[in-house]
Design an enzyme around this catalytic site. Structure first.
Site, PDB file in Angstrom:
ATOM      1  N   LYS A 189     -17.417  54.060 -35.627  1.00  0.00           N
ATOM      2  CA  LYS A 189     -18.704  53.341 -35.690  1.00  0.00           C
ATOM      3  C   LYS A 189     -18.789  52.286 -34.589  1.00  0.00           C
ATOM      4  O   LYS A 189     -19.782  52.197 -33.882  1.00  0.00           O
ATOM      5  CB  LYS A 189     -18.852  52.711 -37.087  1.00  0.00           C
ATOM      6  CG  LYS A 189     -20.089  51.849 -37.265  1.00  0.00           C
ATOM      7  CD  LYS A 189     -20.457  51.693 -38.728  1.00  0.00           C
ATOM      8  CE  LYS A 189     -19.700  50.615 -39.467  1.00  0.00           C
ATOM      9  NZ  LYS A 189     -20.087  49.234 -39.114  1.00  0.00           N
ATOM     10  N   GLY A 244     -24.627  44.781 -39.040  1.00  0.00           N
ATOM     11  CA  GLY A 244     -24.290  43.514 -38.384  1.00  0.00           C
ATOM     12  C   GLY A 244     -23.976  43.731 -36.917  1.00  0.00           C
ATOM     13  O   GLY A 244     -24.330  42.905 -36.065  1.00  0.00           O
ATOM     14  N   ARG A 289     -26.769  37.562 -43.791  1.00  0.00           N
ATOM     15  CA  ARG A 289     -25.497  37.378 -43.071  1.00  0.00           C
ATOM     16  C   ARG A 289     -25.623  36.335 -41.963  1.00  0.00           C
ATOM     17  O   ARG A 289     -26.659  36.231 -41.311  1.00  0.00           O
ATOM     18  CB  ARG A 289     -25.010  38.736 -42.529  1.00  0.00           C
ATOM     19  CG  ARG A 289     -24.633  39.663 -43.676  1.00  0.00           C
ATOM     20  CD  ARG A 289     -24.217  41.024 -43.202  1.00  0.00           C
ATOM     21  NE  ARG A 289     -22.983  41.002 -42.464  1.00  0.00           N
ATOM     22  CZ  ARG A 289     -22.443  42.085 -41.896  1.00  0.00           C
ATOM     23  NH1 ARG A 289     -23.066  43.246 -41.994  1.00  0.00           N
ATOM     24  NH2 ARG A 289     -21.312  42.012 -41.247  1.00  0.00           N
ATOM     25  N   ASP A 324     -11.940  45.655 -42.350  1.00  0.00           N
ATOM     26  CA  ASP A 324     -12.868  46.568 -43.041  1.00  0.00           C
ATOM     27  C   ASP A 324     -12.145  47.484 -44.035  1.00  0.00           C
ATOM     28  O   ASP A 324     -12.789  48.170 -44.831  1.00  0.00           O
ATOM     29  CB  ASP A 324     -13.645  47.417 -42.023  1.00  0.00           C
ATOM     30  CG  ASP A 324     -14.516  46.547 -41.127  1.00  0.00           C
ATOM     31  OD1 ASP A 324     -14.841  45.419 -41.524  1.00  0.00           O
ATOM     32  OD2 ASP A 324     -14.858  46.997 -40.011  1.00  0.00           O
ATOM     33  N   ARG A 359     -17.475  40.779 -50.277  1.00  0.00           N
ATOM     34  CA  ARG A 359     -16.463  41.796 -50.616  1.00  0.00           C
ATOM     35  C   ARG A 359     -15.292  41.206 -51.409  1.00  0.00           C
ATOM     36  O   ARG A 359     -14.492  41.978 -51.941  1.00  0.00           O
ATOM     37  CB  ARG A 359     -15.970  42.502 -49.337  1.00  0.00           C
ATOM     38  CG  ARG A 359     -17.005  43.452 -48.764  1.00  0.00           C
ATOM     39  CD  ARG A 359     -16.529  44.199 -47.524  1.00  0.00           C
ATOM     40  NE  ARG A 359     -17.570  45.129 -47.081  1.00  0.00           N
ATOM     41  CZ  ARG A 359     -17.641  45.677 -45.869  1.00  0.00           C
ATOM     42  NH1 ARG A 359     -16.712  45.394 -44.966  1.00  0.00           N
ATOM     43  NH2 ARG A 359     -18.604  46.517 -45.564  1.00  0.00           N
ATOM     44  N   ARG A 367     -18.608  50.357 -47.836  1.00  0.00           N
ATOM     45  CA  ARG A 367     -17.137  50.373 -47.968  1.00  0.00           C
ATOM     46  C   ARG A 367     -16.719  50.191 -49.426  1.00  0.00           C
ATOM     47  O   ARG A 367     -15.734  50.774 -49.879  1.00  0.00           O
ATOM     48  CB  ARG A 367     -16.499  49.304 -47.080  1.00  0.00           C
ATOM     49  CG  ARG A 367     -16.879  49.476 -45.615  1.00  0.00           C
ATOM     50  CD  ARG A 367     -15.748  49.350 -44.641  1.00  0.00           C
ATOM     51  NE  ARG A 367     -16.260  49.471 -43.300  1.00  0.00           N
ATOM     52  CZ  ARG A 367     -16.311  50.612 -42.588  1.00  0.00           C
ATOM     53  NH1 ARG A 367     -15.828  51.734 -43.080  1.00  0.00           N
ATOM     54  NH2 ARG A 367     -16.811  50.628 -41.370  1.00  0.00           N
TER      55      ARG A 367
HETATM   56  O1  SPQ Z   1     -21.646  46.221 -38.416  1.00  0.00           O
HETATM   57  P1  SPQ Z   1     -21.215  45.577 -39.697  1.00  0.00           P
HETATM   58  O2  SPQ Z   1     -22.289  45.729 -40.729  1.00  0.00           O
HETATM   59  O3  SPQ Z   1     -20.791  44.143 -39.539  1.00  0.00           O
HETATM   60  O4  SPQ Z   1     -19.941  46.435 -40.190  1.00  0.00           O
HETATM   61  C1  SPQ Z   1     -18.597  46.105 -40.636  1.00  0.00           C
HETATM   62  C2  SPQ Z   1     -18.174  47.300 -41.578  1.00  0.00           C
HETATM   63  O5  SPQ Z   1     -17.573  47.115 -42.623  1.00  0.00           O
HETATM   64  O6  SPQ Z   1     -18.448  48.421 -41.160  1.00  0.00           O
HETATM   65  C3  SPQ Z   1     -18.461  44.752 -41.330  1.00  0.00           C
HETATM   66  F1  SPQ Z   1     -19.025  44.625 -42.424  1.00  0.00           F
HETATM   67  O7  SPQ Z   1     -17.675  46.173 -39.542  1.00  0.00           O
HETATM   68  C4  SPQ Z   1     -17.583  45.189 -38.494  1.00  0.00           C
HETATM   69  C5  SPQ Z   1     -16.236  44.505 -38.557  1.00  0.00           C
HETATM   70  O8  SPQ Z   1     -16.030  43.854 -39.784  1.00  0.00           O
HETATM   71  C6  SPQ Z   1     -17.736  45.944 -37.198  1.00  0.00           C
HETATM   72  C7  SPQ Z   1     -17.244  45.183 -36.012  1.00  0.00           C
HETATM   73  C8  SPQ Z   1     -17.600  45.643 -34.656  1.00  0.00           C
HETATM   74  O9  SPQ Z   1     -17.950  46.834 -34.471  1.00  0.00           O
HETATM   75  O10 SPQ Z   1     -17.501  44.817 -33.729  1.00  0.00           O
HETATM   76  C9  SPQ Z   1     -16.433  44.071 -36.132  1.00  0.00           C
HETATM   77  C10 SPQ Z   1     -16.052  43.488 -37.432  1.00  0.00           C
HETATM   78  O11 SPQ Z   1     -16.852  42.350 -37.694  1.00  0.00           O
HETATM   79  P2  SPQ Z   1     -16.523  40.893 -37.076  1.00  0.00           P
HETATM   80  O12 SPQ Z   1     -17.481  39.979 -37.771  1.00  0.00           O
HETATM   81  O13 SPQ Z   1     -15.111  40.620 -37.430  1.00  0.00           O
HETATM   82  O14 SPQ Z   1     -16.739  40.921 -35.654  1.00  0.00           O
END
Ligand code: SPQ
Length: 435
Positions: free
Chosen positions: A21, A94, A122, A315, A346, A388
């Site tokens: 993803k 996000g 968020r 994650d 979570r 998740r």
């Molecule tokens: O995109 P989103 O909704 O934030 O997705 C999540 C997930 O569980 O799929 C978090 F809820 O993954 C993020 C991850 O936690 C994806 C990501 C990225 O692609 O850069 C980084 C992580 O978040 P962060 O806040 O640590 O940068």
């Protein structure tokens, strides 16, 4: 939709997890800013990555696909985006919202970004704050903390910034914004987070240097188009890694999984829990290490985790909590307060839903204390709209006695539209009803 699961007699077979993803989002975004046609194979056709494609199309980018996993992005350079006529909808994602904010901060036009109810809760100030310091004008609810957010970008200044919390999304947003400045942007992280943006920007020819946790990027450079073969998502594979460890008659092979060391915290942790895993590194895919993982029934032991390991498996913690509930002894998870601001809280919801199935799990402000060897019982549980959590509960259902009903299971399509098909491939009888 309700997903109805019972423990199968055995859990065996071969699965190729869907495209990663995080890498799929980045391939589309960086392709849109490159000069020429980027081809992405193995693009994840999950709702989150489709939101990124839709936003880029609304910004005038010519994109074809996904068609059997192939997406073609006809980039026309850093300054080719146009003002969108409507609100850009990041859906549940996000990553879409935060990375796009970095790009929009560099655009000399007005745009508005929003998302679903979860995304509108968020925190965005972690991105909007440093982008405002670079010169972008951003407005949003709660002083720019919450979406909908409106952005009037352009004329950015380079920034030197230390992230308060390790976050690949904040880091990536600032690196993308750095592309639109006349100088050098320097970002320092407290701990390394996933480095897909750095790898891909470098592959596209960006002048980007990494020394430890400090990253420098020079702005106003031409990005070259790429052909990117997206490796399988280790966060999707994690559900089967845990299911394979916990089920007494399991032997599962996962092909083509991304083995980037900034993402393999789940492998290191399961190995430390004495999981039966065999890792066979394969060829590099899309500038990322990849390989095969075979998992078989294991007797897991609890352990303590925290610190720099957390960004490497953030994650995977919902499904790791399922592993800990059946492991021998206690598992303590610390330093993971970020879990509270994901698609759902979570910490509270993983603890609450697993407790319904008989897990001995105590939420903490920054993680969990889990006492293992619980006897999990099928129950009616709820995804709370969090993909998740839905899939972690399905894994719990695979090793529980009786029937587990997961309410709101349609959200699994956010990151893993083929999850139930892959369960069926392993011999699980999957039932669904409209709920
Ligand atoms: O995109 P989103 O909704 O934030 O997705 C999540 C997930 O569980 O799929 C978090 F809820 O993954 C993020 C991850 O936690 C994806 C990501 C990225 O692609 O850069 C980084 C992580 O978040 P962060 O806040 O640590 O940068």
């Amino acid at each position: 939709m309700n997903l109805i699961i019972q423990s199968p007699r055995a859990l065996t077979g071969v699965i190729t997890p869907p495209g990663d993803k995080s890498i799929s989002h980045r391939a589309a975004l960086i392709g849109a800013l490159a000069d020429g046609t980027t081809t992405i194979n193995g693009f994840l056709a999950g709702a989150d990555c489709l939101s990124t494609l839709a936003c880029l199309r609304a910004l005038g980018v010519d994109i074809t696909g996904p068609d059997a996993g192939r997406v073609t992005v006809r980039g026309r350079g850093l300054n080719s985006l146009c003002e969108p006529e409507t609100v850009l909808d990041a859906g549940n994602s996000g990553t879409t919202m935060r990375l796009l904010l970095g790009v929009l901060a560099g655009q000399p036009f007005y745009s508005v970004l929003s998302g679903d109810a979860s995304l509108r809760r968020r925190p965005m100030g972690r991105v909007t704050g440093p982008l405002q310091a670079m010169g972008a004008k951003i407005w949003g609810r709660c002083d720019g903390e919450l979406a909908p957010l409106s952005v009037r970008g352009g004329n950015l200044r380079p920034l030197e910034y230390t992230l308060p919390v390790a976050s690949a999304q904040v880091k990536s947003a600032l690196l993308l914004a750095g592309l639109f400045t006349p100088g050098e942007t320097v970002i320092t992280e407290p701990y390394p987070s996933r480095d897909h943006s750095e790898r891909m920007l470098r592959a596209a020819g960006a002048d980007l240097q990494v020394k430890g946790t400090r990253i420098r990027i020079r702005g106003r450079q031409l990005l070259n188009p790429l052909t990117i073969n997206v490796p399988g998502d280790i966060s999707a594979a994690a559900f089967f890694l845990v299911a394979g460890c916990l089920h007494p008659r399991a032997d599962i092979t996962l092909e083509g999984v991304n083995l980037n060391p900034t993402r393999t915290g789940i492998i290191d942790t399961l190995l430390a829990m004495e999981a039966q895993l065999e890792i066979t590194p394969g060829e590099e895919t899309g500038g990322e290490p990849a390989g095969r993982i075979r998992v078989s029934s294991s007797s897991l032991r609890g352990l303590e985790i925290g610190g720099s390991l957390i960004p490497r498996l953030i994650d995977e913690i919902p499904v790791l909590a399922v592993a800990a509930a059946l492991a021998e002894g206690e598992t303590s998870i610390r330093d993971a307060a970020e879990l509270k601001v994901k698609e759902s809280d979570r910490i509270t919801l993983v603890a609450g839903e697993l407790a319904r199935m008989g897990a001995d799990i105590t939420p903490r402000s920054d993680g969990f204390l889990i006492t293992g060897r619980s006897h999990l019982r099928g129950a009616v549980v709820d995804s709370h709209g969090d993909h998740r959590l839905a899939m972690a509960l399905a894994v719990a259902g695979l090793v529980a006695t009786g029937t587990t009903v997961i309410r709101g299971a349609e959200c699994m399509a956010v990151s893993y539209p083929g999850f139930t098909a892959d369960l069926a491939r392993l011999g699980v009888i999957v039932q669904k009803d409209e709920g």
